[in-house]
Design a protein around this motif. Structure first.
Motif, PDB file in Angstrom:
ATOM      1  N   GLU A 280      39.529  16.455  26.165  1.00 46.47           N
ATOM      2  CA  GLU A 280      38.977  17.413  27.130  1.00 46.47           C
ATOM      3  C   GLU A 280      39.829  18.684  27.157  1.00 46.47           C
ATOM      4  OE1 GLU A 280      38.293  15.993  31.155  1.00 46.47           O
ATOM      5  OE2 GLU A 280      38.331  18.037  31.926  1.00 46.47           O
ATOM      6  N   ARG A 284      38.711  22.580  26.466  1.00 42.15           N
ATOM      7  CA  ARG A 284      38.927  23.612  27.484  1.00 42.15           C
ATOM      8  C   ARG A 284      39.769  24.742  26.905  1.00 42.15           C
ATOM      9  NH1 ARG A 284      39.548  20.001  33.047  1.00 42.15           N
ATOM     10  NH2 ARG A 284      40.434  21.936  33.882  1.00 42.15           N
ATOM     11  N   TRP A 289      39.088  28.124  28.702  1.00 44.96           N
ATOM     12  CA  TRP A 289      38.847  27.695  30.082  1.00 44.96           C
ATOM     13  C   TRP A 289      40.184  27.224  30.682  1.00 44.96           C
ATOM     14  CZ3 TRP A 289      33.875  24.091  30.257  1.00 44.96           C
ATOM     15  CH2 TRP A 289      32.736  24.872  30.017  1.00 44.96           C
ATOM     16  N   PRO A 290      40.282  27.212  32.006  1.00 47.73           N
ATOM     17  CA  PRO A 290      41.518  26.728  32.630  1.00 47.73           C
ATOM     18  C   PRO A 290      41.827  25.282  32.221  1.00 47.73           C
ATOM     19  CG  PRO A 290      40.137  27.870  34.234  1.00 47.73           C
ATOM     20  CD  PRO A 290      39.306  27.711  32.995  1.00 47.73           C
ATOM     21  N   LEU A 291      43.102  25.003  32.039  1.00 42.97           N
ATOM     22  CA  LEU A 291      43.516  23.668  31.595  1.00 42.97           C
ATOM     23  C   LEU A 291      43.557  22.703  32.768  1.00 42.97           C
ATOM     24  CD1 LEU A 291      46.265  24.724  29.038  1.00 42.97           C
ATOM     25  CD2 LEU A 291      43.826  24.329  28.667  1.00 42.97           C
ATOM     26  N   GLY A 292      43.448  21.419  32.451  1.00 42.43           N
ATOM     27  CA  GLY A 292      43.349  20.387  33.477  1.00 42.43           C
ATOM     28  C   GLY A 292      44.683  19.727  33.793  1.00 42.43           C
TER      29      GLY A 292
END
Lengths: 366, 366
Positions: A280, A284, A289-292
């Protein structure tokens, strides 16, 4: 809906599929063959060394990423020239493709490494051996993986066959307590996130088992590994997941062994053991996209590789005996010695977690 | 490699894909349209009411299961006659397809329910209303979901339009403290596993939010729900996931509201919040493989449905503000009011978990 194109149809591409499904990302795979591990998402079958094939595949993708690091630089640069968002880009991938360039570049970044040298002749190798106790590790700069293209030599003629094809890398044979890996991810706009440092156990030069977090590394090694991975991710401009394989040397040093700029075997535990898996996070990062959150879901995760095959009846038997084990099968036909799947267990007691993972994996032993 | 065929290409089929990928199961979907939510795994597009279409699709599948309960009995029975392993089978699915039959059967099993009656005329409805305080819930026996085919009536002519098409179900308007759902799975050889009891919050007759475990249900309700689900799963011979929607009545009774014989919205939390998700468990059950551990990965999970659409930039914004939230997008085009995705958060403190889930989901508010 964003579209990510993955070059290569192996298990790493396969394991990106669930993350793409969850996040509503369309994933397309350029596979080597119609029976590839990632065939479910394959939209093309072709040769990743052919620029035309790769450019056609990339058409309509918002970003291009990789199952492996073998796409030639000229193909990567043709993609960039055509306007594709190639992540990681060719300038970063170069250092995952060529170990000599990687050593030079890490040296410039001041990252701790084993002693190393570029060897072009028996004489070069003899000199390095003389300075390092008579034994050393020789590596082909390109194309090695899972112990291939790596050998320990004790004599100046030990790399003659490889030297016929050009220079090789020689490295100090590091006396180490354990091997570690620091997984990180970086997005193009700069955010970097790390998972906890893990211990990797190799057998025959191939990763056999990963324990997350590394049980005995200690704070100093954790800090050193985190600093190394951050320096490398930023210094090389990596986008996506970066895996830094490390030696925890007997003298306490933490030294870079290898780099991989893609999801990596040392991070498979994160599918079941982390809030955000490496797959994932990679998607991202590739989309900027912002990282988790990379926090663990339990105190301990243990991941065991399975080689050869995972026949259905063995999967059922493993699941029956270990209801908490997570079995991952890569959809490959049987072939001795090939990574065909892995098993992960998580929990609060390391002995119990390791027992459950190993007990489940044992169902796939020959 | 086992092959599971899924009839219907909605989000439930879509969310089976990651579980199939992990376990090395080949998943094939018979979708309603080429842009279905589960299009990645679609191998056929066609009408699930057409026996020929369904039989062709089922050819080569080791088991057939469902994204929804609308496949006609004659098609199901044609599949069985052709030798397909249909899971759940027609004899069980009948009770998820027809609410009058379900009430009759649950009554025979001694399962606690609201008072109910079969209504064929205004006179029948008037009699039920007279016995139940003048208000009641009327349901069409077939085809209802997400609040459709359900209405509260206060007069004998309140179901005239539906009665023109045949008998309807009338039920006591239960005064309840909360709604609950008990998720279970059963495999053909008999093993049954339950997840913890959850609380479901409905808005406008549609599930809006699920809290796992149910925070205030209490031991007695948990025991009652578990017994109900086990009785129903075994009594009806359900194979795969069974969701039992329950009222926790003001007087403490736990009463069956609805049944679903497939993965269910009340179990979406389990993707991120359980050792074994409802989608993995469903596939295991359908193949008659041993069922997995349903233990939670954290003390609390909160799942929030997202309606309408999940544009990429909103997903990125939700992930940026809530790095621990898990966003699931169903790959549907925008349509007002339709379930388009969900968000889950997990953790040790319910207030914090609910805040993170709701804060992430709020990025998709209009």
């Amino acid at each position: 809906m964003p579209v990510i194109g993955v070059i290569g149809g192996g298990q790493l591409a396969r394991m990106m599929i669930p993350a793409a499904v969850a996040l509503g990302i369309e994933i397309r795979v350029l596979a080597e063959a119609s029976d590839s591990s990632a065939r479910l998402a394959a939209t093309a079958v072709g040769d990743y060394r052919d620029a035309r094939t790769v450019l056609d595949f990339a058409n309509g993708c918002d970003a291009i990423t990789f199952d492996h690091e073998h796409v030639p630089q000229e193909v990567l640069r043709a993609l960039v020239a055509a306007g594709a968002a190639v992540r990681p880009g060719p300038d970063a991938l170069l250092y995952a493709q060529d170990k000599l360039l990687m050593r030079e570049r890490l040296g410039a970044l001041g990252v701790p490494m084993p002693d190393w040298a570029r060897v072009e002749s028996r004489g070069d190798l003899a000199a390095f051996l003389a300075d390092h106790g008579g034994r050393a590790v020789v590596k082909t700069p390109r194309g090695g993986y899972d112990g291939k293209g790596v050998r320990v030599v004790g004599a100046a003629d030990g790399a003659d066959d490889w030297l016929a094809d050009g220079p090789v890398l020689v490295e100090e044979l590091v006396s180490f307590r354990r091997e570690l890996a620091q997984l990180a991810a970086r997005r193009p706009s700069g955010e970097v996130r790390l998972w906890p440092l893990v211990e990797t156990v190799q057998r025959g030069g191939v990763c056999a088992e990963v324990i997350a977090p590394a049980p005995h590394a200690g704070d100093a090694a954790e800090r050193a590994a985190a600093e190394i991975a951050t320096t490398v991710a930023n210094g090389l401009g990596v986008t996506g997941v970066l895996a830094v394989e490390l030696f925890h040397a007997s003298d306490g040093r933490v030294l870079v062994n290898e780099l991989a700029m893609r999801p990596h075997n040392s991070g498979h535990f994160s599918i079941d053991g982390s809030i955000t898996s490496q797959f994932e996070q990679h998607l991202r990062a590739v989309l900027d996209w912002p990282l988790g959150d990379t926090s663990p879901l339990a105190d301990w995760s243990v991941m065991i590789n399975v080689f050869g095959a995972l026949p259905s009846e063995r999967i059922a038997s493993a699941l029956g005996h270990q209801p908490s084990a997570k079995v991952h099968a890569y959809g490959k036909g049987p072939r001795a010695g090939r990574k065909a799947g892995h098993v992960t267990a998580i929990g609060d007691d390391l002995d119990d977690v390791a027992y459950r993972a190993r007990a489940a994996a044992a169902h796939f032993d020959v």
